[in-house]
Design a protein around this motif. Structure first.
Motif, short mmCIF file in Angstrom:
data_model
loop_
_atom_site.label_atom_id
_atom_site.label_comp_id
_atom_site.label_asym_id
_atom_site.label_seq_id
_atom_site.Cartn_x
_atom_site.Cartn_y
_atom_site.Cartn_z
N THR A 1 -9.29 2.54 -2.89
CA THR A 1 -10.34 2.25 -1.90
C THR A 1 -11.28 3.43 -1.65
OG1 THR A 1 -8.74 2.80 -0.19
CG2 THR A 1 -9.07 0.46 -0.63
N ARG A 2 -10.85 4.65 -2.00
CA ARG A 2 -11.72 5.78 -1.66
C ARG A 2 -12.05 6.67 -2.85
NH1 ARG A 2 -10.24 7.32 4.59
NH2 ARG A 2 -9.52 5.23 5.12
N ASP B 1 -3.40 -8.26 9.00
CA ASP B 1 -4.54 -8.91 8.35
C ASP B 1 -4.09 -9.88 7.26
OD1 ASP B 1 -6.04 -7.41 10.05
OD2 ASP B 1 -6.81 -6.01 8.52
N ARG C 1 -9.89 -3.12 -0.86
CA ARG C 1 -8.70 -3.48 -0.09
C ARG C 1 -8.18 -4.83 -0.58
NH1 ARG C 1 -9.08 -2.29 6.31
NH2 ARG C 1 -8.98 -0.03 6.18
N THR D 1 -6.83 -7.15 1.04
CA THR D 1 -7.24 -8.23 1.96
C THR D 1 -8.62 -8.76 1.57
OG1 THR D 1 -7.88 -6.39 3.38
CG2 THR D 1 -5.89 -7.57 3.98
N THR E 1 0.88 -1.18 0.00
CA THR E 1 0.00 0.00 0.00
C THR E 1 0.91 1.22 0.00
OG1 THR E 1 -0.11 -0.02 2.41
CG2 THR E 1 -1.94 -1.06 1.26
N SER F 1 0.91 -0.91 6.00
CA SER F 1 0.71 -0.44 7.36
C SER F 1 0.65 -1.64 8.31
CB SER F 1 -0.60 0.33 7.44
OG SER F 1 -1.67 -0.55 7.10
N GLY G 1 -1.70 -2.55 10.24
CA GLY G 1 -3.01 -3.22 10.13
C GLY G 1 -3.04 -4.15 8.93
N LEU G 2 -2.59 -3.65 7.80
CA LEU G 2 -2.58 -4.46 6.59
C LEU G 2 -1.67 -5.68 6.78
CD1 LEU G 2 -2.88 -4.36 3.14
CD2 LEU G 2 -0.46 -4.24 3.56
N THR H 1 -2.31 -0.92 -3.34
CA THR H 1 -3.62 -0.34 -3.03
C THR H 1 -3.42 1.01 -2.38
OG1 THR H 1 -4.52 -2.54 -2.67
CG2 THR H 1 -5.79 -0.69 -1.80
N CYS H 2 -4.12 2.02 -2.88
CA CYS H 2 -4.05 3.37 -2.33
C CYS H 2 -5.46 3.90 -2.21
CB CYS H 2 -3.25 4.28 -3.26
SG CYS H 2 -1.51 3.81 -3.39
N ARG H 3 -5.58 4.96 -1.46
CA ARG H 3 -6.91 5.57 -1.34
C ARG H 3 -7.35 6.17 -2.68
NH1 ARG H 3 -7.04 8.62 4.49
NH2 ARG H 3 -6.04 6.96 5.66
P1 A2P Z 1 -8.95 2.12 3.24
O1 A2P Z 1 -9.11 3.35 2.41
O2 A2P Z 1 -10.13 1.18 3.13
O3 A2P Z 1 -8.56 2.40 4.66
P2 A2P Z 1 -3.37 4.57 4.34
O4 A2P Z 1 -3.42 5.72 3.36
O5 A2P Z 1 -4.30 4.71 5.51
O6 A2P Z 1 -1.99 4.15 4.71
O7 A2P Z 1 -3.95 3.32 3.52
C1 A2P Z 1 -3.42 2.94 2.30
C2 A2P Z 1 -4.31 1.90 1.69
O8 A2P Z 1 -4.28 0.73 2.50
C3 A2P Z 1 -5.77 2.36 1.64
O9 A2P Z 1 -6.29 2.00 0.38
C4 A2P Z 1 -6.40 1.59 2.78
O10 A2P Z 1 -7.75 1.26 2.57
C5 A2P Z 1 -5.59 0.31 2.80
N1 A2P Z 1 -5.60 -0.34 4.11
C6 A2P Z 1 -5.40 0.25 5.31
N2 A2P Z 1 -5.46 -0.64 6.32
C7 A2P Z 1 -5.69 -1.83 5.74
C8 A2P Z 1 -5.86 -3.17 6.24
N3 A2P Z 1 -5.81 -3.44 7.56
N4 A2P Z 1 -6.08 -4.14 5.35
C9 A2P Z 1 -6.13 -3.88 4.02
N5 A2P Z 1 -5.99 -2.66 3.49
C10 A2P Z 1 -5.77 -1.65 4.33
#
Ligand code: A2P
Length: 271
Positions: A196-197, A242, A205, A207, A130, A236, A238-239, A158-160
């Motif tokens: 994602t946004r 998961d 995401r 995941t 990400t 991150s 969290g990612l 994956t990015c916002r």
């Molecule tokens: P989301 O927009 O659904 O939070 P960030 O900019 O916060 O670092 O996030 C970067 C990308 O990683 C975003 O698309 C975010 O999705 C996604 N993301 C953040 N946390 C998780 C997670 N626990 N599992 C999967 N994708 C994640």
């Protein structure tokens, strides 16, 4: 050369900035001269930074250093870094102002777990990222050994927002033109980008896309298999957590430099 750079340039670990590119108002990349004797493995990180403000008592300028993955392969004559711009960040608020001809501190002690040696042999290499977590994979996707060891190489990012995927899209373009690995990459490399946004061609995401089976079905593959699939993760906390759960549930176990495994993880550093 400004006053701060005059100080930086005199430091033993100072390297000259050769080029800077701003991808949007939040992300930029830059290239520096590579110290002559510096060796690293593609995928590793180093500490880089700038001198801090002078201590009011001693006048000494303690450097502000942060871990940055090297975004160029081990054989490149320059070192590339990819960074977020944090408005109040002690380092990135100043680093984002850096210009060619100025200097940054690059400590030459590379380390990290996102290296090919930490993975057991396999058929398919997944690099899951990400945001700025794509940086170590920018190195590994231009590493000839990646294509010697794997039949298929898949980079997910994956990015916002769509604009945050621009660097990854450019990496893919540069990879295809790469004189060393371009031909092999054209046959083996796939980039899978999602937002994602903001609306885009592919959303969600990573995941969720793994859990639902959409990622593998989009690529015409079967679910992750410990006999064939090797995974590198950089995102991150969290990612990372998961994804570990998802991969362990599919029978993959974590590796390290000292004990290669089926997947390896590193936190994307600059946030
Ligand atoms: P989301 O927009 O659904 O939070 P960030 O900019 O916060 O670092 O996030 C970067 C990308 O990683 C975003 O698309 C975010 O999705 C996604 N993301 C953040 N946390 C998780 C997670 N626990 N599992 C999967 N994708 C994640």
């Amino acid at each position: 050369m400004n006053a701060i750079d005059k100080v930086t340039a005199t430091l033993p670990d100072a390297q000259e900035v050769l080029s800077v590119r701003h991808w949007d108002d939040r992300l930029f990349s830059f290239r520096v001269a590579r110290p002559a004797s510096f060796r690293f493995r593609s995928g590793e990180f180093v500490m880089i930074g700038l001198p801090g403000d002078p201590d009011p008592k001693t006048g000494k300028q303690k450097p502000i250093l942060r871990a940055y993955s090297i975004a160029s392969p081990f054989w490149d004559e320059e070192l590339e870094f990819y960074s977020i711009k944090v408005p109040d960040g002690p380092l990135t608020s100043r680093l984002q102002e850096i210009a060619p001809g100025e200097h940054v501190i690059v400590k030459t002690k590379p380390t990290g777990t996102l290296v090919l040696d930490a993975l057991l042999p396999g058929k398919r290499l997944w690099m899951i990222s990400t945001g700025t977590g794509v940086a170590p994979f920018a190195s590994l996707m231009r590493e000839p050994e990646t294509y010697e060891k794997f039949e298929q190489v898949i980079l997910t990012q994956t990015c916002r927002l769509n604009s945050e995927l621009a660097y990854g899209a450019d990496l893919e373009r540069r990879l295809m033109e790469d004189p060393l690995v371009g031909e092999e990459a054209a046959a083996k490399f796939t980039r899978y980008a999602t937002t994602t946004r903001e609306t885009s061609d592919r959303m969600g995401r990573i995941t969720d896309l793994i859990a639902s089976g959409k990622l593998v079905s989009d690529l015409g593959l079967r679910d992750f298999d410990p006999a064939e699939d090797r995974v590198m993760i950089c995102g991150s906390m969290g990612l990372n957590k998961d994804l570990k759960t998802l991969l362990e549930a599919r029978g993959l176990s974590e590796g390290a430099n000292s004990k290669p495994g089926e997947y390896v993880v590193e936190r994307a550093f600059v946030d």
